[in-house]
Design an enzyme around this catalytic site. Structure first.
Site, PDB file in Angstrom:
ATOM      1  N   ILE A  88       1.597  -6.256  -5.455  1.00 27.14           N
ATOM      2  CA  ILE A  88       2.262  -5.588  -6.578  1.00 27.14           C
ATOM      3  C   ILE A  88       1.155  -4.756  -7.224  1.00 27.14           C
ATOM      4  CG2 ILE A  88       3.457  -5.860  -8.779  1.00 27.14           C
ATOM      5  CD1 ILE A  88       4.599  -8.448  -7.798  1.00 27.14           C
ATOM      6  N   PRO A  89       1.118  -3.450  -6.946  1.00 33.22           N
ATOM      7  CA  PRO A  89      -0.089  -2.643  -7.181  1.00 33.22           C
ATOM      8  C   PRO A  89      -0.317  -2.209  -8.627  1.00 33.22           C
ATOM      9  CG  PRO A  89       1.610  -1.283  -6.228  1.00 33.22           C
ATOM     10  CD  PRO A  89       2.179  -2.678  -6.274  1.00 33.22           C
ATOM     11  N   CYS A  90      -0.647  -3.179  -9.490  1.00 29.28           N
ATOM     12  CA  CYS A  90      -0.943  -2.827 -10.881  1.00 29.28           C
ATOM     13  C   CYS A  90      -2.222  -2.003 -10.993  1.00 29.28           C
ATOM     14  CB  CYS A  90      -1.026  -4.084 -11.738  1.00 29.28           C
ATOM     15  SG  CYS A  90      -2.146  -5.343 -11.141  1.00 29.28           S
ATOM     16  N   HIS A  91      -3.058  -1.993  -9.942  1.00 32.13           N
ATOM     17  CA  HIS A  91      -4.285  -1.189  -9.975  1.00 32.13           C
ATOM     18  C   HIS A  91      -3.985   0.303  -9.905  1.00 32.13           C
ATOM     19  CE1 HIS A  91      -3.374  -1.847  -5.692  1.00 32.13           C
ATOM     20  NE2 HIS A  91      -3.972  -0.699  -5.463  1.00 32.13           N
TER      21      HIS A  91
END
Length: 287
Positions: free
Chosen positions: A246-249
């Site tokens: 889950i690409p919160c970056h």
């Protein structure tokens, strides 16, 4: 600047939300809610989605689940009671809603994850050791190891009554494949998520950001129909339990600054640079 129509729509949605919260036991239909605020079902569906960020059906489901959760935590309460007092037609409907929204069965929720068996292990990655945990339903936790924080403690706190096995699992390998340079044969990864409806909505929006692209917190807020909720979106992103997948970056501040990252800004910078180079190289090869 708000128009008269904006104010009218806001009042309609507020009235509709109050109606659902008062009458969820009767599981009102889209038409009955729309009739209550004096608009057509089609128009109501559209404006509710715009203002609340979810469909009327999903909001009714979330409201029902919240009430069922309160009932299940009471002594002497059982699955039949929770389904009946929530207005659902059967225990199977309650079961299906729990699986869809909570990522666990009603019994598992009632027992604090007591029936869950969780495998966990640490693996090397280009960005430091990564901690992966899974249930039979899918990946429930991914975190980069840190010198000043034991990531396993967070997992144990999330599922206080679950059984844990410190051992690799075959499903973990699908996660590790995302750290390879070849993304041509990635397997689908099932996630076993727990979160509030708002958090789940934000995390769903993150999953739609392509690798190599960056969006702002404000952009994510607009995507979920909550343009004034950038701060709440940031909090939900900071609570993301599944690092990288889950690409919160890929979310940064509107100013262009990187903002925060649960697993460190140095790692966030490295992840963004690595993905940019990888996607650029893949594009270059196809030209």
């Amino acid at each position: 600047m708000e128009t008269q129509q904006d104010i009218l729509n806001f009042n309609r949605i507020a009235e509709a939300i109050a109606f659902v919260q008062t009458n969820y036991k009767s599981q009102p239909s889209l038409s009955s809610i729309a009739d209550h605020v004096h608009v057509s079902p089609e128009h109501f569906q559209r404006i509710f989605q715009e203002w609340a960020g979810v469909s009327p059906k999903k909001f009714l489901q979330y409201t029902s689940i919240q009430h069922a959760k309160q009932l299940l935590l009471q002594e002497q309460s059982n699955l039949f009671d929770a389904a009946y007092h929530t207005g659902l037609s059967s225990t199977s409907r309650l079961h299906d809603l729990f699986i869809k929204i909570e990522g666990m069965t009603p019994a598992e929720y009632q027992q604090g994850g007591k029936q869950l068996l969780i495998h966990y292990a640490s693996y090397p990655s280009p960005f430091g050791d990564v901690f992966v945990a899974s249930t039979a339903k899918g990946i429930c936790y991914v975190a980069f190891e840190s010198m000043d924080h034991d990531v396993s403690e967070t997992l144990f706190a999330m599922y206080p009554n679950a059984r844990f096995i410190a051992a690799p699992s075959a499903i973990h390998q699908a996660v590790l494949a995302f750290f390879n340079r070849d993304w041509s044969d990635l397997k689908e990864v099932k996630l076993h998520l727990r979160g509030t409806p708002f958090q789940l909505h934000v995390w769903e929006a993150l999953l739609k950001i392509p690798a190599g692209q960056l969006l702002s917190y404000q952009h994510i807020a607009k995507r979920i129909g909550r343009s004034a909720a950038s701060r709440a979106v940031g909090t939900a992103i900071g609570s993301n339990p599944i690092a990288y997948l889950i690409p919160c970056h890929r979310v940064i501040q509107t100013s262009g600054l990187l903002g925060g990252y649960r697993w460190g800004l140095v790692r966030k910078t490295a992840l963004i640079a690595w993905e940019s180079a990888l996607t650029w190289n893949n594009t270059d090869e196809t030209i």
